[in-house]
Design a protein around this motif. Sequence first.
Motif, PDB file in Angstrom:
ATOM      1  N   ALA A 275      46.573  40.386  49.956  1.00  0.00           N
ATOM      2  CA  ALA A 275      47.735  39.558  49.613  1.00  0.00           C
ATOM      3  C   ALA A 275      47.424  39.384  48.010  1.00  0.00           C
ATOM      4  O   ALA A 275      48.269  39.034  47.261  1.00  0.00           O
ATOM      5  CB  ALA A 275      47.259  37.929  50.050  1.00  0.00           C
ATOM      6  N   LEU A 276      46.015  39.646  47.645  1.00  0.00           N
ATOM      7  CA  LEU A 276      45.712  39.885  46.253  1.00  0.00           C
ATOM      8  C   LEU A 276      45.156  41.303  45.969  1.00  0.00           C
ATOM      9  O   LEU A 276      44.040  41.516  46.746  1.00  0.00           O
ATOM     10  CB  LEU A 276      45.118  38.716  45.553  1.00  0.00           C
ATOM     11  N   ASP A 277      45.264  41.845  44.974  1.00  0.00           N
ATOM     12  CA  ASP A 277      44.646  43.211  44.611  1.00  0.00           C
ATOM     13  C   ASP A 277      44.196  43.385  43.340  1.00  0.00           C
ATOM     14  O   ASP A 277      44.832  43.899  42.613  1.00  0.00           O
ATOM     15  CB  ASP A 277      45.605  44.328  45.162  1.00  0.00           C
ATOM     16  N   SER A 278      42.883  43.158  43.234  1.00  0.00           N
ATOM     17  CA  SER A 278      42.051  43.507  42.058  1.00  0.00           C
ATOM     18  C   SER A 278      42.621  42.868  40.628  1.00  0.00           C
ATOM     19  O   SER A 278      42.901  43.282  39.673  1.00  0.00           O
ATOM     20  CB  SER A 278      42.066  45.101  41.809  1.00  0.00           C
ATOM     21  N   VAL A 279      42.825  41.476  41.074  1.00  0.00           N
ATOM     22  CA  VAL A 279      43.554  40.794  39.808  1.00  0.00           C
ATOM     23  C   VAL A 279      42.520  40.368  38.841  1.00  0.00           C
ATOM     24  O   VAL A 279      41.376  39.688  39.189  1.00  0.00           O
ATOM     25  CB  VAL A 279      44.041  39.479  40.352  1.00  0.00           C
ATOM     26  N   ASN A 280      42.937  40.492  37.579  1.00  0.00           N
ATOM     27  CA  ASN A 280      41.962  40.074  36.386  1.00  0.00           C
ATOM     28  C   ASN A 280      42.874  38.961  35.683  1.00  0.00           C
ATOM     29  O   ASN A 280      44.090  39.575  35.430  1.00  0.00           O
ATOM     30  CB  ASN A 280      41.557  41.099  35.626  1.00  0.00           C
ATOM     31  N   LEU A 281      42.143  37.792  35.635  1.00  0.00           N
ATOM     32  CA  LEU A 281      43.008  36.855  34.823  1.00  0.00           C
ATOM     33  C   LEU A 281      42.364  35.881  34.044  1.00  0.00           C
ATOM     34  O   LEU A 281      41.161  35.278  34.859  1.00  0.00           O
ATOM     35  CB  LEU A 281      44.210  36.118  35.699  1.00  0.00           C
ATOM     36  N   THR A 282      42.340  35.487  32.994  1.00  0.00           N
ATOM     37  CA  THR A 282      41.689  34.513  32.018  1.00  0.00           C
ATOM     38  C   THR A 282      42.671  33.204  31.626  1.00  0.00           C
ATOM     39  O   THR A 282      43.661  33.648  31.127  1.00  0.00           O
ATOM     40  CB  THR A 282      40.944  34.924  31.201  1.00  0.00           C
TER      41      THR A 282
END
Length: 231
Positions: free
Chosen positions: A20-27
């Motif tokens: 459902a989420l795949d290696s998400v990077n977020l700040t």
Amino acid sequence: MIELDGVSKIYKTGAVELRALDSVNLTIADGDLVAIMGPSGSGKSTMMNILGCLDVPSEGRYRLDGIDVGRLRDNRLADIRNTRIGFVFQSFNLIPRTSAARNVELPLIYAGVGGRARRTRARAALERVGLGERIRHMPNELSGGQQQRVAIARALVTEPTMILADEPTGNLDSVSTVEIMRLLVELNDAGRTVLLITHEDEVAAFAKRVVRLRDGRIVSDVRQERVGVSG
């Protein structure tokens, strides 16, 4: 400060695996107003659940103000949800046949706050959203926009640093939509971090930043000139 570092959420049914989420990077910095957008199945609701400490990543790390949320016990996650995050949902989630004030008091009841303090804080929260004269009204005596204001007051009553709003205008007409979004902008201008889950461009236009998801990945992350606030 919100940090997602290589976050994936994987659901398994037998031999079938869904990311459902795949290696998400977020700040996301404190005080930002971010709209998270995407089509059905893009992963935005899963991201909402993780950001709101309603779920934890299968892989990667979610750090909230430097705390690795994935390492926390359930009671600590519940404490963060009740004190640091205010939730606003599309369906309002108000209790029928219960006054606006009592609906707003609910998080304080769970937190063990005494009756007099609860009533004082609930009234202040309702006044903050422009419903000081409606504290005794039942949900069915309020318009959709007013019910969402009650829901926002309930989210505010614990003085959270972050508000997570999941399709907050999905059940509202265009006039009420603008009123609710202006209120969320005011709360953001006062220093609260606001995260919106939405599929509506008109709602995302109120955000400072728009993050778009597709198939569990971030496909764009754009800071924008906020429109539609004044007037």
